[in-house]
Design a protein around this motif. Structure first.
Motif, PDB file in Angstrom:
ATOM      1  N   TYR A  85       0.866  -1.176   0.000  1.00 32.12           N
ATOM      2  CA  TYR A  85       0.000   0.000   0.000  1.00 32.12           C
ATOM      3  C   TYR A  85       0.902   1.224   0.000  1.00 32.12           C
ATOM      4  CZ  TYR A  85      -4.601  -1.989   1.341  1.00 32.12           C
ATOM      5  OH  TYR A  85      -5.807  -2.643   1.360  1.00 32.12           O
ATOM      6  N   ALA A  86       0.430   2.303  -0.605  1.00 33.31           N
ATOM      7  CA  ALA A  86       0.998   3.621  -0.342  1.00 33.31           C
ATOM      8  C   ALA A  86       0.142   4.244   0.771  1.00 33.31           C
ATOM      9  CB  ALA A  86       0.991   4.459  -1.605  1.00 33.31           C
ATOM     10  N   ASP A  87       0.158   5.557   0.912  1.00 35.53           N
ATOM     11  CA  ASP A  87      -0.653   6.169   1.977  1.00 35.53           C
ATOM     12  C   ASP A  87      -2.145   5.916   1.770  1.00 35.53           C
ATOM     13  OD1 ASP A  87      -0.805   8.200   4.326  1.00 35.53           O
ATOM     14  OD2 ASP A  87      -2.235   8.948   2.846  1.00 35.53           O
ATOM     15  N   CYS A  88      -2.590   6.017   0.540  1.00 32.51           N
ATOM     16  CA  CYS A  88      -3.949   5.611   0.157  1.00 32.51           C
ATOM     17  C   CYS A  88      -5.047   6.268   0.989  1.00 32.51           C
ATOM     18  CB  CYS A  88      -4.074   4.089   0.207  1.00 32.51           C
ATOM     19  SG  CYS A  88      -2.996   3.252  -0.971  1.00 32.51           S
ATOM     20  N   GLY A  89      -4.872   7.549   1.276  1.00 34.61           N
ATOM     21  CA  GLY A  89      -5.927   8.294   1.955  1.00 34.61           C
ATOM     22  C   GLY A  89      -5.945   8.169   3.459  1.00 34.61           C
ATOM     23  N   THR A  90      -4.911   7.576   4.061  1.00 31.30           N
ATOM     24  CA  THR A  90      -4.899   7.400   5.511  1.00 31.30           C
ATOM     25  C   THR A  90      -4.296   8.593   6.243  1.00 31.30           C
ATOM     26  OG1 THR A  90      -2.720   6.315   5.628  1.00 31.30           O
ATOM     27  CG2 THR A  90      -4.638   4.917   5.165  1.00 31.30           C
ATOM     28  N   GLY A  91      -3.861   9.610   5.510  1.00 31.41           N
ATOM     29  CA  GLY A  91      -3.336  10.815   6.139  1.00 31.41           C
ATOM     30  C   GLY A  91      -2.098  10.591   6.976  1.00 31.41           C
ATOM     31  N   GLY A  92      -1.242   9.662   6.542  1.00 32.30           N
ATOM     32  CA  GLY A  92      -0.011   9.386   7.265  1.00 32.30           C
ATOM     33  C   GLY A  92      -0.148   8.348   8.362  1.00 32.30           C
ATOM     34  N   LEU A  93      -1.372   7.922   8.656  1.00 34.92           N
ATOM     35  CA  LEU A  93      -1.579   6.958   9.738  1.00 34.92           C
ATOM     36  C   LEU A  93      -1.034   5.574   9.397  1.00 34.92           C
ATOM     37  CD1 LEU A  93      -5.186   7.912  10.924  1.00 34.92           C
ATOM     38  CD2 LEU A  93      -2.993   8.538  11.952  1.00 34.92           C
ATOM     39  N   LEU A  94      -1.114   5.196   8.117  1.00 34.10           N
ATOM     40  CA  LEU A  94      -0.570   3.893   7.739  1.00 34.10           C
ATOM     41  C   LEU A  94       0.946   3.893   7.877  1.00 34.10           C
ATOM     42  CD1 LEU A  94      -0.988   1.042   6.741  1.00 34.10           C
ATOM     43  CD2 LEU A  94      -0.945   1.912   4.389  1.00 34.10           C
ATOM     44  N   GLN A  95       1.585   4.965   7.457  1.00 36.57           N
ATOM     45  CA  GLN A  95       3.033   5.059   7.594  1.00 36.57           C
ATOM     46  C   GLN A  95       3.445   4.963   9.065  1.00 36.57           C
ATOM     47  OE1 GLN A  95       4.864   8.808   6.463  1.00 36.57           O
ATOM     48  NE2 GLN A  95       6.669   7.733   5.709  1.00 36.57           N
ATOM     49  N   ALA A  96       2.715   5.650   9.933  1.00 38.81           N
ATOM     50  CA  ALA A  96       3.020   5.596  11.363  1.00 38.81           C
ATOM     51  C   ALA A  96       2.833   4.184  11.910  1.00 38.81           C
ATOM     52  CB  ALA A  96       2.140   6.585  12.117  1.00 38.81           C
TER      53      ALA A  96
END
Length: 213
Positions: A85-96
């Motif tokens: 996945y990339a960020d895909c609309g999670t607003g940085g929450l997936l990266q965190a």
């Protein structure tokens, strides 16, 4: 060669891991065909794939918890786990979450960016383009037309798409039938049509890196 489930299954259910590899990719169901094609073409038999429902594309608030659950479910069964996945609309929450879980994800804001190449996509700075991939062309009604209520109220089209001028079809495969279908999608939305044969873009780069693990 591995045949993925049909698009409807990938959309609503996803794809279960087969448990035949030592490295697991947890990805979006909309990427299943591309990931399996790359894996099979390169002989990466040690890579396994499980996918979350592609419909999370329309519900990004579900992605982070679903990724967390999938990592927890499979961590003991694989030596490495990567997140397709990339960020895909999670607003940085997936990266965190990935940083906290100690797993790597694809760089970029979304699949439209990494299919074209993140640097190339960012340089275009296209704010009036609406994007479709191979999967989203095939699933246009389920992901765009019906969720927006355009099947029942087509008069809403200009309210939703009045600020767009172009539908950009990012083609992963050179398929005339898909191109014709994408042109039909553009016509339904009242947008100019543009096709770009992107191939797999940065997705292929990430998978090559992960395959070396």
């Amino acid at each position: 060669m591995t045949s993925p489930p049909d698009d409807r299954t990938l959309r609503d259910t996803g794809l279960a891991a087969r448990g035949t590899g030592r490295v697991l990719m947890i990805g979006c169901g909309a990427l299943a065909r591309e990931i399996l094609d790359l894996r099979d073409a390169n002989g990466w038999t040690h890579l396994d794939l499980t996918c979350l429902p592609a419909i999370y594309h329309n519900h990004p608030e579900k992605i982070v918890d679903a990724v967390r659950a999938a990592v927890a479910e499979h961590r003991d069964s694989y030596s490495e786990i990567f997140i397709a996945y990339a960020d895909c609309g999670t607003g940085g929450l997936l990266q965190a979450a990935c940083r906290e879980l100690g797993v790597e994800m694809i760089a970029g804001p979304h699949c439209y960016s990494f299919f074209e190449g993140n640097d190339t996509f960012a340089a275009r700075d296209e704010i009036t383009a609406f994007y479709l991939t191979d999967f989203l062309v095939r699933q246009f009604d389920a992901f765009v037309w019906k969720p927006l209520g355009l099947d029942r109220h087509p008069e809403l089209r200009d309210m939703y798409f009045g600020n767009y001028d172009t539908l950009v079809y990012q083609a992963q495969t050179d398929d005339p039938a898909l191109t014709a279908l994408a042109e039909t999608c553009a016509a339904k939305l009242g947008l100019r049509f543009e096709r770009r044969l992107t191939g797999y873009g940065d997705l292929a780069t990430h998978l090559r890196d992960w395959a070396r693990t």
